[in-house]
Design a protein around this motif. Sequence first.
Motif, PDB file in Angstrom:
ATOM      1  N   TRP A 134       4.544   0.997  -1.513  1.00 17.97           N
ATOM      2  CA  TRP A 134       4.193   1.408  -2.870  1.00 17.97           C
ATOM      3  C   TRP A 134       4.180   0.173  -3.764  1.00 17.97           C
ATOM      4  O   TRP A 134       5.173  -0.529  -3.876  1.00 17.97           O
ATOM      5  CB  TRP A 134       5.200   2.437  -3.381  1.00 17.97           C
ATOM      6  CG  TRP A 134       5.453   3.540  -2.398  1.00 17.97           C
ATOM      7  CD1 TRP A 134       6.337   3.528  -1.359  1.00 17.97           C
ATOM      8  CD2 TRP A 134       4.781   4.799  -2.328  1.00 17.97           C
ATOM      9  NE1 TRP A 134       6.279   4.701  -0.651  1.00 17.97           N
ATOM     10  CE2 TRP A 134       5.324   5.506  -1.218  1.00 17.97           C
ATOM     11  CE3 TRP A 134       3.777   5.408  -3.086  1.00 17.97           C
ATOM     12  CZ2 TRP A 134       4.895   6.778  -0.864  1.00 17.97           C
ATOM     13  CZ3 TRP A 134       3.351   6.685  -2.736  1.00 17.97           C
ATOM     14  CH2 TRP A 134       3.912   7.353  -1.637  1.00 17.97           C
ATOM     15  N   ARG A 163      -4.624   4.865  -1.507  1.00 14.63           N
ATOM     16  CA  ARG A 163      -4.510   5.771  -2.664  1.00 14.63           C
ATOM     17  C   ARG A 163      -4.187   4.955  -3.908  1.00 14.63           C
ATOM     18  O   ARG A 163      -3.474   3.951  -3.837  1.00 14.63           O
ATOM     19  CB  ARG A 163      -3.397   6.801  -2.407  1.00 14.63           C
ATOM     20  CG  ARG A 163      -3.324   7.950  -3.402  1.00 14.63           C
ATOM     21  CD  ARG A 163      -4.326   9.040  -3.072  1.00 14.63           C
ATOM     22  NE  ARG A 163      -4.121  10.196  -3.929  1.00 14.63           N
ATOM     23  CZ  ARG A 163      -3.365  11.255  -3.616  1.00 14.63           C
ATOM     24  NH1 ARG A 163      -2.749  11.280  -2.437  1.00 14.63           N
ATOM     25  NH2 ARG A 163      -3.242  12.271  -4.440  1.00 14.63           N
ATOM     26  N   VAL A 208       9.294   9.349  -4.534  1.00 12.61           N
ATOM     27  CA  VAL A 208       8.995   8.033  -5.091  1.00 12.61           C
ATOM     28  C   VAL A 208       9.210   8.113  -6.593  1.00 12.61           C
ATOM     29  O   VAL A 208       8.707   9.031  -7.251  1.00 12.61           O
ATOM     30  CB  VAL A 208       7.542   7.618  -4.782  1.00 12.61           C
ATOM     31  CG1 VAL A 208       7.237   6.251  -5.397  1.00 12.61           C
ATOM     32  CG2 VAL A 208       7.299   7.597  -3.279  1.00 12.61           C
ATOM     33  N   PRO A 242       5.743  12.590  -1.898  1.00 11.43           N
ATOM     34  CA  PRO A 242       4.566  12.221  -1.107  1.00 11.43           C
ATOM     35  C   PRO A 242       4.359  13.025   0.167  1.00 11.43           C
ATOM     36  O   PRO A 242       3.728  12.543   1.101  1.00 11.43           O
ATOM     37  CB  PRO A 242       4.871  10.761  -0.769  1.00 11.43           C
ATOM     38  CG  PRO A 242       6.355  10.718  -0.662  1.00 11.43           C
ATOM     39  CD  PRO A 242       6.896  11.706  -1.647  1.00 11.43           C
ATOM     40  N   ASP A 265      -1.070   1.930   3.542  1.00 12.57           N
ATOM     41  CA  ASP A 265      -0.718   2.544   4.816  1.00 12.57           C
ATOM     42  C   ASP A 265      -0.321   1.420   5.783  1.00 12.57           C
ATOM     43  O   ASP A 265      -1.162   0.587   6.141  1.00 12.57           O
ATOM     44  CB  ASP A 265      -1.924   3.308   5.368  1.00 12.57           C
ATOM     45  CG  ASP A 265      -1.628   3.999   6.697  1.00 12.57           C
ATOM     46  OD1 ASP A 265      -0.560   3.749   7.281  1.00 12.57           O
ATOM     47  OD2 ASP A 265      -2.487   4.780   7.153  1.00 12.57           O
ATOM     48  N   VAL A 282      -1.019   2.597  -3.001  1.00 11.07           N
ATOM     49  CA  VAL A 282      -0.314   3.000  -1.784  1.00 11.07           C
ATOM     50  C   VAL A 282      -0.965   2.314  -0.590  1.00 11.07           C
ATOM     51  O   VAL A 282      -2.183   2.438  -0.386  1.00 11.07           O
ATOM     52  CB  VAL A 282      -0.344   4.527  -1.583  1.00 11.07           C
ATOM     53  CG1 VAL A 282       0.507   4.917  -0.382  1.00 11.07           C
ATOM     54  CG2 VAL A 282       0.143   5.245  -2.837  1.00 11.07           C
ATOM     55  N   LEU A 331       0.763  13.272   1.321  1.00  8.69           N
ATOM     56  CA  LEU A 331      -0.003  12.038   1.467  1.00  8.69           C
ATOM     57  C   LEU A 331      -0.274  11.782   2.935  1.00  8.69           C
ATOM     58  O   LEU A 331       0.644  11.750   3.760  1.00  8.69           O
ATOM     59  CB  LEU A 331       0.798  10.882   0.862  1.00  8.69           C
ATOM     60  CG  LEU A 331       0.038   9.617   0.497  1.00  8.69           C
ATOM     61  CD1 LEU A 331      -1.068   9.926  -0.519  1.00  8.69           C
ATOM     62  CD2 LEU A 331       0.988   8.580  -0.072  1.00  8.69           C
ATOM     63  N   PHE A 369       5.193   4.694   3.670  1.00  6.82           N
ATOM     64  CA  PHE A 369       4.156   3.904   3.013  1.00  6.82           C
ATOM     65  C   PHE A 369       4.765   2.719   2.262  1.00  6.82           C
ATOM     66  O   PHE A 369       5.983   2.615   2.097  1.00  6.82           O
ATOM     67  CB  PHE A 369       3.366   4.779   2.027  1.00  6.82           C
ATOM     68  CG  PHE A 369       2.665   5.944   2.669  1.00  6.82           C
ATOM     69  CD1 PHE A 369       1.395   5.793   3.196  1.00  6.82           C
ATOM     70  CD2 PHE A 369       3.287   7.186   2.757  1.00  6.82           C
ATOM     71  CE1 PHE A 369       0.749   6.867   3.802  1.00  6.82           C
ATOM     72  CE2 PHE A 369       2.644   8.259   3.354  1.00  6.82           C
ATOM     73  CZ  PHE A 369       1.362   8.098   3.875  1.00  6.82           C
TER      74      PHE A 369
END
Length: 319
Positions: free
Chosen positions: A259, A279, A297, A312, A271, A269, A315, A257
Amino acid sequence: MKNFLLFLLLLLTSLFYSQEMTDINEVATATLDVKGYPDWIEISKRAVWISNGGLNLLHRIDPKENRIIAEVTINEPCAAFTIGFGSVWVASCGDKSIVRISEKNNEIIAKIPSILANDEGSIVADKHGVWVLSDAKGILTRIDPLRNKVVAQIAVKENSFAAMAGFGSIWITNTGDVLGKEPGSVQRIDPKTNTVIATISVGVQPRFLAVGEGGVWALNQVDGSVSRIDPASNKVVATIECQAPGTGGDISAGEGFIWVRVKQQLMLVIDPTTNKVIRKFGPPAGSGAVRAGHGAVWITAHDINKVWRFDPKGLKKSN
């Protein structure tokens, strides 16, 4: 028409912020209270390093135990630092030098005279050397880690502050005009020839930069968007609206991902398969940094003296 556009903007903003926010304190696998000013983060194979300008320290955290196991005194540590060649390389604004610290014994082994283009600039290492944006007028300095000496200075655009490595290149952000009249850009440097091989227009005042997860990602400070650059074509292929304008913050790519550290909440977050924010984490905690790697993270909040670790694994990618 103006009223309609304003209504649409307010509606989009409302929808963006209505997305559910996860409290980082409820999902963090570790929380550290660190006095001073815990800020920039870098992750190596064996440790997590955090700079602390408030206490003139560089903290070394053992990611297995989630605790500080060593500290190195640095005279006014500033800017994003880097790890490479078995060492941590951090700028000392007090000594006007790049300080090299051995990861083996946590001792300073060299000081290379150099200044920074800005105290929120950065240093980056790749297999070719260590790179420092050393002048706001547009100078990228290259350090040879075998000799601990400056071996090249490359002319880049003015007001260049952040540097990252990846896809066989060094990437830097150019913030453009401080008033935002000139759009910013990202420049790509070939480390084999020490030359700029591409200049890519992005948003207004791009500052922080991440490389990985299939792209180069610039955080634009004026509107808080993120520009995604395709390294194969040197073109912006997506602009992700994050609604996170303003100074400060950070961005990192890793663990599948992107961040984004923001003041308005805590972290967003993205994608990379859909180029969407999936998120949001809170609560707001001022500015700080974020880095992803080795299954975790790490997030700092220097205003409240906190460091969080988030794993994560659960996630999920968006559909």
